[in-house]
Design a protein around this motif. Structure first.
Motif, mmCIF file in Angstrom:
data_model
loop_
_atom_site.group_PDB
_atom_site.id
_atom_site.type_symbol
_atom_site.label_atom_id
_atom_site.label_comp_id
_atom_site.label_asym_id
_atom_site.label_seq_id
_atom_site.Cartn_x
_atom_site.Cartn_y
_atom_site.Cartn_z
ATOM 1 N N PHE A 22 9.145 41.895 -39.843
ATOM 2 C CA PHE A 22 9.261 40.448 -39.699
ATOM 3 C C PHE A 22 8.362 39.748 -40.717
ATOM 4 O O PHE A 22 8.777 38.786 -41.384
ATOM 5 N N ARG A 23 7.121 40.178 -40.813
ATOM 6 C CA ARG A 23 6.188 39.574 -41.771
ATOM 7 C C ARG A 23 6.717 39.695 -43.200
ATOM 8 O O ARG A 23 6.670 38.743 -43.989
ATOM 9 N N LEU A 33 9.689 37.243 -43.686
ATOM 10 C CA LEU A 33 9.256 35.854 -43.674
ATOM 11 C C LEU A 33 8.501 35.521 -44.960
ATOM 12 O O LEU A 33 8.700 34.448 -45.549
ATOM 13 N N GLU A 34 7.645 36.412 -45.398
ATOM 14 C CA GLU A 34 6.900 36.176 -46.633
ATOM 15 C C GLU A 34 7.850 36.049 -47.826
ATOM 16 O O GLU A 34 7.674 35.186 -48.692
ATOM 17 N N LEU A 58 9.599 32.605 -47.589
ATOM 18 C CA LEU A 58 8.672 31.522 -47.931
ATOM 19 C C LEU A 58 8.358 31.509 -49.418
ATOM 20 O O LEU A 58 8.190 30.446 -50.020
ATOM 21 N N VAL A 93 2.279 31.585 -35.945
ATOM 22 C CA VAL A 93 3.559 32.042 -35.399
ATOM 23 C C VAL A 93 3.251 32.969 -34.231
ATOM 24 O O VAL A 93 2.589 34.004 -34.412
ATOM 25 N N TYR A 139 12.863 30.383 -31.979
ATOM 26 C CA TYR A 139 13.689 31.068 -32.977
ATOM 27 C C TYR A 139 13.968 32.468 -32.440
ATOM 28 O O TYR A 139 13.063 33.312 -32.376
ATOM 29 N N MET A 151 15.934 33.356 -39.547
ATOM 30 C CA MET A 151 14.815 33.529 -40.475
ATOM 31 C C MET A 151 14.792 32.392 -41.506
ATOM 32 O O MET A 151 13.729 31.854 -41.846
ATOM 33 N N LEU A 188 13.535 29.261 -39.683
ATOM 34 C CA LEU A 188 12.085 29.332 -39.475
ATOM 35 C C LEU A 188 11.341 29.096 -40.779
ATOM 36 O O LEU A 188 10.370 28.318 -40.829
ATOM 37 N N ALA A 189 11.782 29.751 -41.845
ATOM 38 C CA ALA A 189 11.091 29.627 -43.134
ATOM 39 C C ALA A 189 11.085 28.188 -43.624
ATOM 40 O O ALA A 189 10.063 27.696 -44.121
#
Length: 478
Positions: free
Chosen positions: A30-31, A34-35, A38, A67, A122, A153, A156-157
């Motif tokens: 997940f990290r 997401l990174e 972003l 988060v 989310y 995703m 969320l981003a």
């Protein structure tokens, strides 16, 4: 105020245990994703950190955004709950805009930490639309992951991205909201089968400066639900309702679904505003594909179509979703008295193909150029993130899109088709005029799987190469 950490992800230890030895855990994946998202939207790599349950030692890190990865293990962890409480006390009135709740597994509202109950969530778990079965994702590039995990995703981003920009510019949530003078829109919550479509419309509306309600999780009891929906409708000049195959969740104390209740209350609002000569309109979209609708859902849809009260103040459309979105744009432009969504009169086509198909793609690219179009093509050399950013830039600027399938598999094609769906979330501000998939002779692809995205599938004829592509380009020009 400068922050040491851009995004801090808080989670329970067990939620990052790998399913198989040697594999990364769910939270680690997940990290990573997401990174990456972003990085694409910020234009730089953010500082995204993990904080596990066992590493929570009191005190609050200097983070811009938190988060909370919610699961049964999270809500049973005293350390996790205490940390969230400390974050809210530390961030004060800004906490609601700086804390994001992400569901690794489903949780009832009552089971969620009280501080987080009203925040929008989310859902990052897998929901089978037919059986209702819920599972964690193990294959992040499956068809279901494309429809659910990756769309959430992106959502969320972009919400985190907007918060980071606001914090970097030292703008309060109220000041940020006042930058936009456009109207508030009530985008009704949907049943699970249309959550992706709702998110696409929500993102497009937000990118054009509209305030979209509801902006919190709707309550589980019917009395509190109706109170909140009425409040949000009172602030709105337009409501949008999406209706598909599923009847939807039925709140406690009601025999109507959430979708049904919202439509009923919007109809009441229409009647009230009509009596007081106020402006309030409704758009109801009914999916043209209702083969799997339950008898109860079919009855609900028939009521909408035939009942005068249910239709009050509403324009009801049973068209492809892209056609509905065009009508929605026109409605918003008329209400605002000016053109909000830019007209597309450009001549650019983004021809998406893989490096392995570059030689076979060249004759098609030449035909497009000879037809008077500017051709945007992907690059294959350079830094991975730079290449991804160029891809996003093309998605934002194209007028038409063609995905080419030669040696690549159907999964690759689906990922590119998903990117077209996500284009409004990347910042695209105008509709795509035309889009198609061109398959080389012998390529294996099921066209039915792309109908819901309004993607025309063009099969190259070995005996008449390029003929179908030329016909598509003629239609584009029409």
């Amino acid at each position: 105020m400068p922050f040491d950490i851009d995004v801090l992800i808080v989670y329970a230890d067990r939620d990052n245990e790998p399913a198989h030895a040697g594999e990364p855990g769910w939270v680690t994946q997940f990290r990573k994703f997401l990174e990456l998202m972003l990085t694409q939207v910020l234009g730089e790599k953010p500082n995204v950190q993990l904080k596990s349950e066992s590493s929570l030692r009191g005190g609050v890190d200097n983070a811009a955004v938190w988060v909370a990865l919610l699961s049964q293990d999270f809500v049973q962890s005293g350390r996790c709950l205490d940390h969230i409480e400390a974050v809210f006390k530390h961030a004060g009135t800004e906490a609601r805009s700086r804390v994001f709740k992400v569901f690794k597994t489903p949780l009832n509202v009552q089971d969620q930490p009280p501080r987080l109950r009203e925040l929008l969530g989310y859902e990052m778990y897998q929901l089978d639309p037919d059986s209702g079965e819920i599972r964690e994702y193990t294959d992040y590039f499956s068809t279901e992951a494309e429809r659910q995990y990756w769309m959430k995703m992106v959502d969320l981003a972009y919400d985190i991205y907007e918060t980071l920009l606001r914090l970097r510019n030292s703008t309060s949530p109220t000041e940020s909201k006042n930058l936009y003078k456009r109207k508030t829109i009530y985008l009704a919550e949907t049943a699970h089968d249309l959550s992706v479509q709702r998110n696409i419309i929500k993102r497009e509306l937000q990118r054009h400066g509209y305030t979209v309600l509801p902006n919190q999780t709707l309550p589980g009891s019917v009395q509190e639900l109706e109170r909140l929906v009425r409040r949000d409708l009172d602030e709105s000049a337009l409501s949008i309702h999406l209706i598909g195959n599923a009847y939807g969740e039925i709140p406690e104390g009601s025999d109507r679904s959430l979708v049904d209740i919202q439509n009923k209350l919007a109809a009441e609002k229409s009647l009230q505003t009509k009596e007081h000569a106020q402006a309030f309109t409704r758009l109801i979209w009914i999916s043209p594909h209702l083969a799997h609708a339950s008898e109860k859902q079919k009855g609900f849809i028939e009521t909408i179509k035939r009942d005068v009260e249910a239709q009050e103040g509403a324009e009801i459309l049973q068209t492809p979703l892209e056609d509905f979105k065009n009508i929605m744009r026109e409605e918003l432009e008329e209400a605002g008295g000016k053109r909000v969504f830019a007209e597309t009169s450009g001549r650019s086509i983004y021809f998406m193909h893989d490096k392995v198909d570059h030689r076979e793609a060249k004759p098609l690219i030449d035909v497009i150029r000879q037809s008077g179009f500017e051709v945007l093509v992907p690059s294959f050399e350079g830094d991975l993130l730079d290449l991804r950013q160029q891809h996003i830039d093309h998605l934002c600027n194209l007028d038409g899109a063609i995905i080419y399938q030669g040696k690549v598999n159907e999964q690759w094609v689906r990922m590119k088709a998903l990117d077209l769906l996500k284009a409004p979330g990347f910042g695209r501000r105008k509709p795509i005029v035309a889009k198609a998939i061109v398959t080389a002779p012998g390529a294996s692809l099921d066209p039915a799987g792309f109908k819901s995205q309004n993607l025309q599938v063009i099969e190259e004829d070995a005996n008449r190469p390029l003929e179908s592509l030329k016909n598509f380009l003629l239609e584009f020009n029409a």
